[in-house]
Write a protein that holds these residues in place. Structure first.
Motif, short mmCIF file in Angstrom:
data_model
loop_
_atom_site.label_atom_id
_atom_site.label_comp_id
_atom_site.label_asym_id
_atom_site.label_seq_id
_atom_site.Cartn_x
_atom_site.Cartn_y
_atom_site.Cartn_z
N LYS A 18 -0.88 39.63 -11.93
CA LYS A 18 -0.53 38.29 -12.00
C LYS A 18 0.46 37.96 -10.90
CE LYS A 18 0.61 34.51 -15.23
NZ LYS A 18 -0.72 33.78 -14.88
N ALA A 19 1.45 38.68 -10.48
CA ALA A 19 2.44 38.25 -9.74
C ALA A 19 1.88 38.51 -8.01
CB ALA A 19 3.85 39.03 -9.83
N SER A 39 13.17 36.29 -4.05
CA SER A 39 12.01 35.59 -4.28
C SER A 39 11.03 36.42 -5.04
CB SER A 39 11.44 35.13 -2.98
OG SER A 39 11.23 36.14 -1.90
N THR A 40 11.01 37.63 -4.74
CA THR A 40 9.99 38.80 -5.38
C THR A 40 10.41 38.85 -6.92
OG1 THR A 40 9.68 39.75 -3.31
CG2 THR A 40 9.06 40.93 -5.27
N ARG A 41 11.73 38.93 -6.98
CA ARG A 41 12.13 39.13 -8.56
C ARG A 41 11.96 37.81 -9.09
NH1 ARG A 41 16.25 42.49 -10.32
NH2 ARG A 41 16.80 43.04 -8.25
N GLU A 42 12.06 36.80 -8.64
CA GLU A 42 11.58 35.59 -9.75
C GLU A 42 10.24 35.51 -9.69
OE1 GLU A 42 11.81 30.63 -8.66
OE2 GLU A 42 13.02 32.03 -7.28
N LYS A 43 9.42 35.88 -8.80
CA LYS A 43 7.76 35.87 -8.99
C LYS A 43 7.50 36.77 -10.07
CE LYS A 43 5.61 37.33 -5.36
NZ LYS A 43 4.80 37.34 -3.97
N VAL A 44 8.18 38.06 -10.02
CA VAL A 44 7.50 39.09 -11.11
C VAL A 44 8.18 38.57 -12.59
CG1 VAL A 44 8.17 41.37 -11.88
CG2 VAL A 44 7.60 40.97 -9.43
N ARG A 46 8.76 35.54 -13.55
CA ARG A 46 7.99 34.36 -14.11
C ARG A 46 6.52 35.26 -14.68
NH1 ARG A 46 6.50 31.93 -9.46
NH2 ARG A 46 8.64 31.13 -9.29
N ALA A 47 5.89 36.08 -14.26
CA ALA A 47 4.76 36.62 -14.44
C ALA A 47 4.95 37.36 -15.98
CB ALA A 47 4.27 37.77 -13.61
#
Length: 341
Positions: A18-19, A39-44, A46-47
């Motif tokens: 998903k991420a 940005s990567t941490r936030e994306k993960v 969120r998933a």
């Protein structure tokens, strides 16, 4: 294609898909690896939130050689302070994904020594330990191979972390409060003869310090010895004082159980509190707010002690080699009806 939620438990693979990242990246995020782009941490994250992913703590602990269980050794769970401390430690541990194994030592020296070497230590990642019977000669017993946080005052120095309360200043504040309300014949109940360390000695020292600062002579007749700090002990101490005809206008119980026992004895004798004799305790247990009259007490920072002990222990479990620390919790005086002017 069916969604992840219809196939059973959500996995790291689902989160990664998903991420749009690798499974390794998801693992780094959930294990709080520091070197990840925000940005990567936030994306993960969120998933994770959208899928409702929950990390398998047992599997993680197994990989890391941990059980996810910590030990908590306390003297006596029938004493309200220790029962409430255990509750605070359990809640702080649960918030951090840990389980607590509680052991009672009954304030017995051999039991306290046994806790340190018990086979149960193989089941726990570390130990929070509150000794009452050990003394300076037992310091070597605390030189253990696992993470250890010591609570209380029985042991000073040494290569272990120590979280404690401000006994001297707290007792001084309690005594000063009585002096400020006009009391001069202040009895202290629950002293331990010959003790040079520990809560009793430190709290009596705070009491004496407040008297000296206000020019009030110290009267040894007003220092009443007591064994275990139970309600019955507090009642017996007050009855002994009054039966001996010693003039008293205030009582400082070295813990709330003693103070509650004092309130009971004074009520039985139809002595007005606080009109004739004011009463103050130490620990601010829940019962203090429901006594009749409600009990003024020193709140020694129990929640802070519990949370700090857990956090320090977790750091040691994670391999921290920072210098060992001694943390003294903040205290507050909680004024209630038993000392109202």
């Amino acid at each position: 294609m069916a969604g992840a939620g219809t196939r059973g438990a959500v996995t790291m693979h689902d989160v990664a898909a998903k991420a749009g990242v690798s499974v390794k990246t998801v693992s780094n995020v959930v294990n709080d690896y520091p070197h990840i782009r925000p940005s990567t941490r936030e994306k993960v994250q969120r998933a994770i939130d959208e899928l409702g992913y929950r990390m398998n703590l047992s599997a993680r602990n197994l990989r890391q050689g941990r059980t996810g269980i910590i030990g908590l050794a306390l003297p006596e769970l029938s004493l309200p302070y220790f029962a409430e401390l255990a509750d605070s430690v359990i809640r702080a541990a649960e918030e951090r994904g840990l389980t607590v194994l509680i052991e009672q030592t009954s304030a017995d020296r051999q039991h306290e020594l046994d806790v340190l070497t018990s086979e149960r230590r193989q089941l726990t990642d570390g130990l929070i330990f509150s000794p009452l019977a050990l003394g300076p000669d037992d310091a070597a017993a605390l030189d253990v191979s696992y993470p250890l946080v010591v609570l209380g005052e029985r042991i000073f120095g040494g290569d272990w972390d120590h979280v404690t309360m401000n006994n001297v200043d707290g007792a001084r504040a309690a005594t000063q409060h009585l002096i400020d309300s006009g009391r001069r014949r202040i009895a202290v109940i629950g002293a331990h003869a010959g003790e040079t360390m520990g809560s009793a000695a430190l709290r009596v020292l705070g009491y004496q310090t407040a008297l000296a600062a206000n020019g009030i002579p110290f009267d040894p007749d007003l220092v009443v010895e007591g064994g275990l700090w139970h309600r019955a002990t507090g009642a017996a101490c007050v009855n002994g004082l009054l039966d001996a005809g010693i003039e008293v206008d205030a009582v400082f119980g070295l813990n709330d159980a003693l103070a509650l026992g004092a309130l009971h004895a004074l009520h039985a004798r139809r002595i007005d509190v606080p009109g004739d004799i004011a009463v103050v305790g130490f620990d601010n247990i829940e019962d203090a707010a429901y006594a009749a009259p409600t009990l003024t007490s020193i709140a020694p920072g129990r929640e802070q002690i519990a949370a700090t002990a857990i956090d320090v222990l977790m750091e040691r479990i994670a391999g921290s080699e920072e210098p060992f620390r001694r943390v003294i919790a903040d205290f507050t005086l909680v004024e209630r009806e038993s000392t109202a002017v």
